[in-house]
Design a protein around this motif. Structure first.
Motif, PDB file in Angstrom:
ATOM      1  N   GLN A 260       3.844   9.501  10.195  1.00 44.49           N
ATOM      2  CA  GLN A 260       4.795   8.728  10.985  1.00 44.49           C
ATOM      3  C   GLN A 260       4.763   7.243  10.611  1.00 44.49           C
ATOM      4  OE1 GLN A 260       4.100   8.488  15.297  1.00 44.49           O
ATOM      5  NE2 GLN A 260       6.143   9.331  15.609  1.00 44.49           N
ATOM      6  N   ASN A 261       3.593   6.736  10.231  1.00 44.25           N
ATOM      7  CA  ASN A 261       3.430   5.297   9.958  1.00 44.25           C
ATOM      8  C   ASN A 261       3.187   4.993   8.476  1.00 44.25           C
ATOM      9  OD1 ASN A 261       3.135   3.998  12.857  1.00 44.25           O
ATOM     10  ND2 ASN A 261       1.935   5.881  12.890  1.00 44.25           N
ATOM     11  N   ARG A 262       3.513   5.939   7.591  1.00 44.26           N
ATOM     12  CA  ARG A 262       3.156   5.820   6.185  1.00 44.26           C
ATOM     13  C   ARG A 262       3.732   4.584   5.496  1.00 44.26           C
ATOM     14  NH1 ARG A 262       7.079   9.416   7.051  1.00 44.26           N
ATOM     15  NH2 ARG A 262       8.911   9.546   5.669  1.00 44.26           N
ATOM     16  N   HIS A 263       4.869   4.089   5.959  1.00 47.13           N
ATOM     17  CA  HIS A 263       5.508   2.942   5.303  1.00 47.13           C
ATOM     18  C   HIS A 263       4.791   1.628   5.601  1.00 47.13           C
ATOM     19  CE1 HIS A 263       8.698   5.587   4.100  1.00 47.13           C
ATOM     20  NE2 HIS A 263       9.023   5.881   5.356  1.00 47.13           N
ATOM     21  N   HIS A 264       3.870   1.626   6.555  1.00 46.16           N
ATOM     22  CA  HIS A 264       3.179   0.391   6.950  1.00 46.16           C
ATOM     23  C   HIS A 264       1.741   0.316   6.442  1.00 46.16           C
ATOM     24  CE1 HIS A 264       6.513  -0.586   9.593  1.00 46.16           C
ATOM     25  NE2 HIS A 264       6.425   0.616  10.138  1.00 46.16           N
ATOM     26  N   ILE A 265       1.297   1.315   5.668  1.00 49.86           N
ATOM     27  CA  ILE A 265      -0.094   1.360   5.226  1.00 49.86           C
ATOM     28  C   ILE A 265      -0.371   0.230   4.230  1.00 49.86           C
ATOM     29  CG2 ILE A 265      -1.833   2.734   4.006  1.00 49.86           C
ATOM     30  CD1 ILE A 265      -0.291   5.239   4.986  1.00 49.86           C
ATOM     31  N   ASP A 266      -1.488  -0.467   4.414  1.00 48.75           N
ATOM     32  CA  ASP A 266      -1.936  -1.504   3.486  1.00 48.75           C
ATOM     33  C   ASP A 266      -2.805  -0.837   2.418  1.00 48.75           C
ATOM     34  OD1 ASP A 266      -3.085  -3.614   2.125  1.00 48.75           O
ATOM     35  OD2 ASP A 266      -3.438  -4.823   3.913  1.00 48.75           O
ATOM     36  N   TRP A 267      -2.156  -0.308   1.374  1.00 49.55           N
ATOM     37  CA  TRP A 267      -2.849   0.478   0.368  1.00 49.55           C
ATOM     38  C   TRP A 267      -3.880  -0.342  -0.398  1.00 49.55           C
ATOM     39  CZ3 TRP A 267      -2.762   5.463   0.726  1.00 49.55           C
ATOM     40  CH2 TRP A 267      -1.647   6.111   1.281  1.00 49.55           C
ATOM     41  N   HIS A 268      -3.587  -1.613  -0.637  1.00 49.70           N
ATOM     42  CA  HIS A 268      -4.519  -2.460  -1.385  1.00 49.70           C
ATOM     43  C   HIS A 268      -5.839  -2.617  -0.639  1.00 49.70           C
ATOM     44  CE1 HIS A 268      -5.882  -5.676  -4.036  1.00 49.70           C
ATOM     45  NE2 HIS A 268      -6.251  -6.339  -2.948  1.00 49.70           N
ATOM     46  N   ARG A 269      -5.788  -3.000   0.628  1.00 43.70           N
ATOM     47  CA  ARG A 269      -7.005  -3.179   1.416  1.00 43.70           C
ATOM     48  C   ARG A 269      -7.714  -1.842   1.646  1.00 43.70           C
ATOM     49  NH1 ARG A 269      -7.651  -7.910   4.034  1.00 43.70           N
ATOM     50  NH2 ARG A 269      -5.387  -8.179   4.094  1.00 43.70           N
TER      51      ARG A 269
ATOM     52  N   THR B  69      -2.960   1.691   8.685  1.00 48.70           N
ATOM     53  CA  THR B  69      -4.090   1.724   7.769  1.00 48.70           C
ATOM     54  C   THR B  69      -5.274   2.445   8.393  1.00 48.70           C
ATOM     55  OG1 THR B  69      -3.354  -0.373   6.790  1.00 48.70           O
ATOM     56  CG2 THR B  69      -5.625   0.302   6.355  1.00 48.70           C
ATOM     57  N   LEU B  70      -5.553   2.179   9.661  1.00 47.46           N
ATOM     58  CA  LEU B  70      -6.685   2.812  10.326  1.00 47.46           C
ATOM     59  C   LEU B  70      -6.493   4.318  10.491  1.00 47.46           C
ATOM     60  CD1 LEU B  70      -7.648   0.178  13.060  1.00 47.46           C
ATOM     61  CD2 LEU B  70      -8.867   0.719  10.955  1.00 47.46           C
ATOM     62  N   VAL B  71      -5.291   4.758  10.867  1.00 47.67           N
ATOM     63  CA  VAL B  71      -5.106   6.214  11.036  1.00 47.67           C
ATOM     64  C   VAL B  71      -5.221   6.923   9.690  1.00 47.67           C
ATOM     65  CG1 VAL B  71      -3.745   6.017  13.146  1.00 47.67           C
ATOM     66  CG2 VAL B  71      -2.558   6.092  10.950  1.00 47.67           C
ATOM     67  N   THR B  72      -4.874   6.228   8.591  1.00 47.51           N
ATOM     68  CA  THR B  72      -5.052   6.811   7.254  1.00 47.51           C
ATOM     69  C   THR B  72      -6.533   6.946   6.929  1.00 47.51           C
ATOM     70  OG1 THR B  72      -2.993   5.747   6.560  1.00 47.51           O
ATOM     71  CG2 THR B  72      -4.407   6.597   4.823  1.00 47.51           C
ATOM     72  N   VAL B  73      -7.329   5.965   7.350  1.00 45.63           N
ATOM     73  CA  VAL B  73      -8.786   6.055   7.181  1.00 45.63           C
ATOM     74  C   VAL B  73      -9.319   7.268   7.919  1.00 45.63           C
ATOM     75  CG1 VAL B  73     -10.997   4.959   7.720  1.00 45.63           C
ATOM     76  CG2 VAL B  73      -9.102   3.574   6.852  1.00 45.63           C
ATOM     77  N   TRP B  74      -8.910   7.455   9.197  1.00 50.40           N
ATOM     78  CA  TRP B  74      -9.427   8.586   9.978  1.00 50.40           C
ATOM     79  C   TRP B  74      -8.985   9.913   9.378  1.00 50.40           C
ATOM     80  CZ3 TRP B  74     -12.478   5.406  11.156  1.00 50.40           C
ATOM     81  CH2 TRP B  74     -12.253   4.268  11.933  1.00 50.40           C
TER      82      TRP B  74
END
Length: 245
Positions: free
Chosen positions: A61-70, A169-174
């Protein structure tokens, strides 16, 4: 006496309701409440796969906002290393050691958040070496308890990211770390052994999300957060006391 697994179902329902309302805490809350009646190693193979479903949905749902670099340069390498370290340390700590560490983590987190909410203290940025060290320790707590969130958020204090980017970014980490733990549980046999429980508790997740979505705009979120942190503080203290006594 309440059946421990029935109690866990209630904890899961409450935890995912709270996460839908506030955006945090499903694993921490479910694990804290569940650990009052069941050993932590028995809880994780049930709770982690359920969290994968939730975090997978939120990541998409939030994939477009992920900070891939960090994410790729700073957070994931340290968190993954820490997670595997925590997973390997778990048998050495025993049930009492795990309860004490989890209780201390919950007490620290809840007390810090209550202090911030009542005192209005702003997060202070850390130096890069300090941040890296805390991120690694957050990974260790993720491997031990699937609860690396409190320390990771603390490690990232002061980093200027808008709310949408930090949440995505955090939900991608989890998602990444909980998928890793789920694979480890599959390899050690605990996932298959608990597949029936995961299936039984899945409706609790769905109902929790629906109830939380209904309540989201009908509650005073600030007051609700204070109540949740208060409950976590008491629960953390109870876990420590039970393990010690």
């Amino acid at each position: 006496m309440i059946d421990p697994w029935l109690w866990l179902g209630f904890a899961i329902l409450l935890a995912f309701t709270i996460e839908t309302i506030t955006g945090f805490g499903s694993i921490v809350i479910a694990l804290a409440l569940g650990a009052l009646m069941l050993p932590i190693p028995q809880l994780l193979p049930v709770l982690v796969p359920l969290s994968v479903i939730m975090s997978g949905y939120l990541t998409w749902q939030n994939r477009h906002h992920i900070d891939w670099h960090r994410l790729s340069r700073l957070i994931l390498p340290l968190m993954l290393t820490g997670t595997i370290t925590g997973y390997l340390l778990m048998p050495w700590l025993g049930d009492s050691g795990l309860e004490i560490l989890l209780g201390c983590l919950i007490v620290w987190f809840a007390a810090k958040e209550l202090r911030r909410m009542f005192g209005g203290h702003d997060a202070r940025p850390h130096g890069i070496k300090t941040s890296r060290g805390i991120i690694f320790i957050a990974g260790v707590t993720q491997g031990l308890f699937a609860s690396g969130g409190p320390l990771l958020v603390y490690a990232l204090a002061g980093i200027r990211l808008d709310k949408s980017r930090i949440r995505a970014t955090l939900v991608t980490v989890w998602l990444t770390l909980n998928v890793t733990l789920t694979v480890l549980f599959l390899l050690d046999g605990r996932l298959i052994a608990n597949a029936d429980k995961i299936a039984w508790y899945l409706p609790m997740l769905v109902i929790g999300v629906m109830v939380g979505d209904f309540l989201h705009h009908r509650l005073d979120e600030e007051l609700f957060r204070r109540a949740v942190y208060g409950v976590l503080l008491v629960t953390g203290i109870l876990l420590v006391l039970r393990a010690i006594l």
